[in-house]
Design a protein around this motif. Structure first.
Motif, PDB file in Angstrom:
ATOM      1  N   GLU A 164     -26.432   2.126  -1.420  1.00 15.20           N
ATOM      2  CA  GLU A 164     -26.713   3.107  -2.188  1.00 15.20           C
ATOM      3  C   GLU A 164     -26.756   4.103  -0.850  1.00 15.20           C
ATOM      4  O   GLU A 164     -26.521   5.405  -1.256  1.00 15.20           O
ATOM      5  CB  GLU A 164     -28.577   3.199  -1.043  1.00 15.20           C
ATOM      6  N   SER A 165     -25.373   4.518   0.128  1.00 13.45           N
ATOM      7  CA  SER A 165     -24.339   4.973   0.885  1.00 13.45           C
ATOM      8  C   SER A 165     -23.589   5.347   1.140  1.00 13.45           C
ATOM      9  O   SER A 165     -22.722   6.087   0.986  1.00 13.45           O
ATOM     10  CB  SER A 165     -25.575   5.278   2.168  1.00 13.45           C
ATOM     11  N   THR A 166     -23.235   4.413   0.312  1.00 12.77           N
ATOM     12  CA  THR A 166     -21.444   4.785  -0.199  1.00 12.77           C
ATOM     13  C   THR A 166     -20.995   4.863  -1.204  1.00 12.77           C
ATOM     14  O   THR A 166     -21.622   3.504  -2.015  1.00 12.77           O
ATOM     15  CB  THR A 166     -20.560   3.220   0.272  1.00 12.77           C
ATOM     16  N   PHE A 167     -19.880   4.426  -1.914  1.00  8.14           N
ATOM     17  CA  PHE A 167     -19.227   5.553  -3.211  1.00  8.14           C
ATOM     18  C   PHE A 167     -17.940   5.789  -3.354  1.00  8.14           C
ATOM     19  O   PHE A 167     -17.214   6.404  -2.680  1.00  8.14           O
ATOM     20  CB  PHE A 167     -20.436   6.074  -4.292  1.00  8.14           C
ATOM     21  N   LEU A 168     -17.528   5.153  -4.133  1.00 11.64           N
ATOM     22  CA  LEU A 168     -16.192   5.321  -4.808  1.00 11.64           C
ATOM     23  C   LEU A 168     -16.025   6.799  -5.495  1.00 11.64           C
ATOM     24  O   LEU A 168     -16.577   6.095  -6.703  1.00 11.64           O
ATOM     25  CB  LEU A 168     -15.117   4.600  -4.708  1.00 11.64           C
ATOM     26  N   LEU A 169     -15.096   7.702  -4.909  1.00 10.84           N
ATOM     27  CA  LEU A 169     -15.019   8.674  -5.896  1.00 10.84           C
ATOM     28  C   LEU A 169     -13.360   8.509  -6.377  1.00 10.84           C
ATOM     29  O   LEU A 169     -12.068   8.287  -6.011  1.00 10.84           O
ATOM     30  CB  LEU A 169     -14.424  10.091  -5.682  1.00 10.84           C
ATOM     31  N   THR A 181       1.179  -1.209  -0.297  1.00  9.95           N
ATOM     32  CA  THR A 181      -0.026   0.196   0.243  1.00  9.95           C
ATOM     33  C   THR A 181       0.672   1.052  -0.334  1.00  9.95           C
ATOM     34  O   THR A 181      -0.043   2.462  -0.305  1.00  9.95           O
ATOM     35  CB  THR A 181      -0.467   0.324   0.718  1.00  9.95           C
ATOM     36  N   ALA A 182       1.833   0.736   0.158  1.00  9.13           N
ATOM     37  CA  ALA A 182       3.043   2.384   0.331  1.00  9.13           C
ATOM     38  C   ALA A 182       3.382   3.103  -0.747  1.00  9.13           C
ATOM     39  O   ALA A 182       3.369   4.238  -1.407  1.00  9.13           O
ATOM     40  CB  ALA A 182       4.657   1.730   1.230  1.00  9.13           C
ATOM     41  N   ASN A 183       3.189   2.258  -1.777  1.00 10.26           N
ATOM     42  CA  ASN A 183       3.713   1.796  -2.850  1.00 10.26           C
ATOM     43  C   ASN A 183       2.439   2.607  -3.874  1.00 10.26           C
ATOM     44  O   ASN A 183       2.395   2.917  -5.091  1.00 10.26           O
ATOM     45  CB  ASN A 183       4.283   0.979  -3.728  1.00 10.26           C
ATOM     46  N   GLU A 184       0.948   2.662  -3.461  1.00 13.13           N
ATOM     47  CA  GLU A 184       0.165   3.435  -3.945  1.00 13.13           C
ATOM     48  C   GLU A 184      -0.311   4.571  -3.525  1.00 13.13           C
ATOM     49  O   GLU A 184      -0.140   4.811  -2.333  1.00 13.13           O
ATOM     50  CB  GLU A 184      -0.731   2.031  -3.963  1.00 13.13           C
ATOM     51  N   SER A 185      -1.013   5.344  -4.486  1.00 10.02           N
ATOM     52  CA  SER A 185      -0.934   6.704  -3.971  1.00 10.02           C
ATOM     53  C   SER A 185      -2.776   6.814  -3.918  1.00 10.02           C
ATOM     54  O   SER A 185      -3.384   6.340  -4.642  1.00 10.02           O
ATOM     55  CB  SER A 185      -0.661   7.436  -4.817  1.00 10.02           C
ATOM     56  N   ASN A 186      -2.678   6.243  -2.523  1.00  8.50           N
ATOM     57  CA  ASN A 186      -3.568   6.553  -1.552  1.00  8.50           C
ATOM     58  C   ASN A 186      -4.716   7.755  -2.118  1.00  8.50           C
ATOM     59  O   ASN A 186      -6.340   7.273  -2.095  1.00  8.50           O
ATOM     60  CB  ASN A 186      -3.972   6.325   0.096  1.00  8.50           C
ATOM     61  N   ASP A 187      -3.956   8.607  -2.741  1.00  8.83           N
ATOM     62  CA  ASP A 187      -5.695   9.681  -2.844  1.00  8.83           C
ATOM     63  C   ASP A 187      -6.368   9.529  -3.820  1.00  8.83           C
ATOM     64  O   ASP A 187      -6.749  10.157  -4.777  1.00  8.83           O
ATOM     65  CB  ASP A 187      -4.109  11.363  -2.722  1.00  8.83           C
ATOM     66  N   ASN A 188      -5.627   8.440  -4.615  1.00  4.74           N
ATOM     67  CA  ASN A 188      -6.773   8.224  -6.149  1.00  4.74           C
ATOM     68  C   ASN A 188      -8.244   7.882  -5.553  1.00  4.74           C
ATOM     69  O   ASN A 188      -9.145   8.258  -6.503  1.00  4.74           O
ATOM     70  CB  ASN A 188      -6.035   6.979  -6.905  1.00  4.74           C
ATOM     71  N   VAL A 189      -7.944   7.000  -5.038  1.00  3.48           N
ATOM     72  CA  VAL A 189      -9.850   6.997  -4.477  1.00  3.48           C
ATOM     73  C   VAL A 189     -10.606   7.276  -3.613  1.00  3.48           C
ATOM     74  O   VAL A 189      -9.080   6.868  -2.250  1.00  3.48           O
ATOM     75  CB  VAL A 189      -9.878   5.088  -4.963  1.00  3.48           C
ATOM     76  N   VAL A 190     -10.857   7.637  -3.308  1.00  4.54           N
ATOM     77  CA  VAL A 190     -11.532   7.736  -1.879  1.00  4.54           C
ATOM     78  C   VAL A 190     -13.486   7.283  -1.478  1.00  4.54           C
ATOM     79  O   VAL A 190     -13.866   7.475  -2.836  1.00  4.54           O
ATOM     80  CB  VAL A 190     -12.176   9.936  -1.384  1.00  4.54           C
ATOM     81  N   LYS A 191     -13.467   6.842  -0.730  1.00  2.00           N
ATOM     82  CA  LYS A 191     -14.620   6.264  -0.205  1.00  2.00           C
ATOM     83  C   LYS A 191     -15.274   7.225   0.493  1.00  2.00           C
ATOM     84  O   LYS A 191     -15.018   7.711   1.566  1.00  2.00           O
ATOM     85  CB  LYS A 191     -14.262   4.809   1.045  1.00  2.00           C
ATOM     86  N   VAL A 192     -16.530   7.295  -0.014  1.00  2.00           N
ATOM     87  CA  VAL A 192     -17.781   8.569   0.420  1.00  2.00           C
ATOM     88  C   VAL A 192     -18.986   7.712   1.215  1.00  2.00           C
ATOM     89  O   VAL A 192     -19.533   6.329   0.777  1.00  2.00           O
ATOM     90  CB  VAL A 192     -17.505   9.111  -0.027  1.00  2.00           C
TER      91      VAL A 192
END
Ligand SMILES: Nc1ncnc2c1ncn2[C@@H]1O[C@H](COP(=O)(O)OP(=O)(O)OP(=O)(O)O)[C@@H](O)[C@H]1O
Ligand SMILES: [Mg+2]
Lengths: 299, 252
Positions: A253-258, A217-228
């Motif tokens: 219905e109440s969660t999605f990924l950006l 996970t350290a090599n992935e840019s975590n900021d790419n996807v946000v879970k809302v």
């Protein structure tokens, strides 16, 4: 600051290459979980870190000191639990922990303090005076953890720390790891089979398969996807969110990924949502370790 | 182990008290020697020390063989090896512990022997008794060292037990016999041959192939010295080997 550095580590058992050219660097206090199927090389990795086996090639250092060349010094402040150890059956749990404390330099007062603290922390009071030969697997596991934790190590190396524990025991150990992280600047490197456990306790997850690191996970840019997560569910079928530079995927219905595109940053993405009138309850960087695991690990 | 030792010593005690008066008739070959002062004690001492060639081997294998292999077989190695204790300290403390127990057990035998001799020979204990005792202790140091060397090689106790026995009783003996038959030389450098000094300080019996010589005296000092040096060498070389191997030992 404690530090672990593994460089080009290869370990062979005869013809079988259990670890191939493995690299890992941990240079800040954090909890790192290693996931991987049976036989992936997790235990082998942790064994080279604790001088139980020697690398075929490559180097393993703790705080800059080579583990295979100077194990005494390198392991001075390392607590370990490798492959469900056994104890001398004629010793009591107390004596087992006491011995570990003594070789780590504790005097009598310190030994007593550590024993009281650990037996309370790991709920072992009831059987600490009994011979370890009479312990159940889970009781032994707790003593193992106590041995690893004794004398406040700066680095903890734990091979499947919740193995063999009852559900309450598992929860206690996970909470313990989380608390340790909070209380002290400590590196915890642990292996586990439970993805949920890795997610819950660790800051960084590494997936190992056939002796190779295939995901970190350290090599992935975590900021790419946000879970809302939204405060109120919405009707997925008829929703029409117009968001710039963001790709939307609903999980329910109440969660999605950006998924953020073209250098969009997450606070801007969230403020777009807010300006459209959606009430955001929670937003976090998203890493689907489970998906990664199932996708990348060989059958 | 202790029980075996006590049983053997009691057996020999019984034997000693029963047969002392009959010795000259039992060993009629040596008739001429019984005039030599102290010969009876040498002869009986020789018989007692017969056991001392094997008993320490059994005891040392019993106490020493599992020393390292058991750590791996019973998985305690995973507890002990990552602790910050130098491996050589671990090995040496185990070595001295095994040597001490072995000596303690063998001492029971030697003390019984001492008491019996004291009673039978009217309070006179001859020098060979003490020489033999000292050499036995040295023998224990060396056989335990050899045992430890074997123990560091194996990951299973049974292999370690069997290997020491095979090495000592089969390989050493076979080699001795072959060497004696083919080359007519006794390989004095083998541990079992140098350990025989423990009985030869009482009576210098050499059983070369086809020949059999007895002198009413014990082995000479040069003989004792040779054996002493050989046993010391076995101790040092085996311990050094064990330390080296143990330092590199992996728990797979
Ligand atoms: N002593 C050994 N001799 C030969 N091969 C070994 C030995 N120990 C481990 N291996 C092999 O090395 C590979 C890695 O084993 P390792 O124990 O590190 O896996 P692991 O990830 O800990 O698996 P598990 O999840 O089952 O604990 C496996 O293929 C295993 O068969
Ligand atoms: Mg494992």
């Amino acid at each position: 600051m404690p530090q672990i550095e593994i460089t080009n580590l290869t370990k062979r058992y005869g013809k079988l290459e259990a670890l191939s050219d493995f690299n890992l660097q941990i240079d800040q206090p954090q909890c790192v979980s290693i996931l991987g199927p049976n036989g992936a090389g997790k235990t082998t990795l942790l064994k080279t870190l604790t001088n139980i086996i020697k690398p075929t090639s490559g180097s393993v250092t703790i705080d800059g000191i080579s583990v295979s060349e100077n194990p005494m010094l390198a392991l001075q402040s390392v607590g370990t639990l490798i492959e469900q150890p056994e104890f001398y059956p004629y010793l009591t749990g107390r004596e087992v922990i006491e011995f570990a404390a003594r070789v780590k330099g504790a005097n009598r007062a310190k030994i007593k303090e550590e024993l009281d603290h650990l037996s309370n922390l790991l709920s072992m009071e009831e059987y600490l005076e009994r011979k370890t030969g009479t312990y159940s697997r889970g009781m032994k596991q707790r003593v193992c953890l106590a041995v690893a934790l004794v004398m406040e190590p700066m680095i903890l190396i734990l091979d499947e720390p919740t193995f063999g524990l009852d559900p309450r025991g598992m929860k206690e150990v996970r909470d313990l790891i989380i608390n340790l992280k909070k209380e002290r600047d400590i590196i915890i490197l642990m292996s586990t089979h439970l993805i949920s456990e890795a997610k819950e306790v660790s800051d960084r997850v590494i997936i190992v398969d056939r002796g190779k690191k295939i995901y970190d996970t350290a090599n992935e840019s975590n900021d790419n996807v946000v879970k809302v997560t939204l405060e109120t569910p919405i009707d997925i079928k008829h929703v029409n969110m117009k968001l710039e530079n963001v790709q939307l995927t609903f999980l329910n219905e109440s969660t999605f990924l950006l998924k953020l595109l073209n250098g969009m940053d997450n606070s801007k993405a969230i403020s777009q949502l807010l300006s459209l009138g959606y009430k955001v309850k929670w937003a976090e960087p998203y890493n689907d370790i489970e998906e990664k695991y199932l996708k990348s690990v060989s059958l | 182990m202790l029980i075996i030792t006590i049983l053997v010593s009691l057996l020999l005690t019984y034997f000693t008290f029963t047969y002392i008066p009959k010795l000259p008739s039992l060993f009629s070959n040596f008739k001429g020697f019984f005039n030599t002062p102290g010969f009876s004690q040498r002869l009986v001492g020789f018989l007692w020390s017969f056991v001392l060639l094997d008993l320490p081997v059994f005891a040392s294998v019993f106490f020493g063989s599992p020393a390292i292999s058991s750590e791996i077989e019973t998985r305690t190695a995973f507890y002990v090896f990552p602790l910050p204790i130098p491996r050589y300290i671990l090995l040496l403390s185990k070595y001295f512990a095994a040597v001490s127990v072995t000596i303690a057990v063998i001492m029971v035998y030697l003390v019984v022997q001492g008491i019996v001799f004291y009673m039978v020979f009217n309070g006179i204990l001859l020098l060979p008794f003490f020489l033999s005792m000292g050499l036995t202790i040295l023998f224990i140091f060396s056989i335990v060292a050899v045992t430890f060397l074997v123990s560091t090689i194996f990951n299973k106790n049974t292999y370690a037990y069997i290997s020491v026995f095979l090495l000592y009783f089969l390989i050493f003996n076979a080699y001795s016999i072959i060497s004696e038959v083919l080359y007519k030389v006794v390989p004095y450098y083998l541990l079992n041959n140098s350990a025989s000094i423990i009985e030869r300080v009482y009576l210098n019996i050499s059983t070369g192939f086809g020949s059999f010589t007895v002198t009413p005296d014990g082995a000479g000092y040069s003989d004792i010295l040779t054996s002493l040096i050989i046993m010391l060498l076995y101790t040092i070389v085996s311990l050094a080997g064990a330390l080296l191997l143990f330092e590199r030992k992996e728990v797979k």
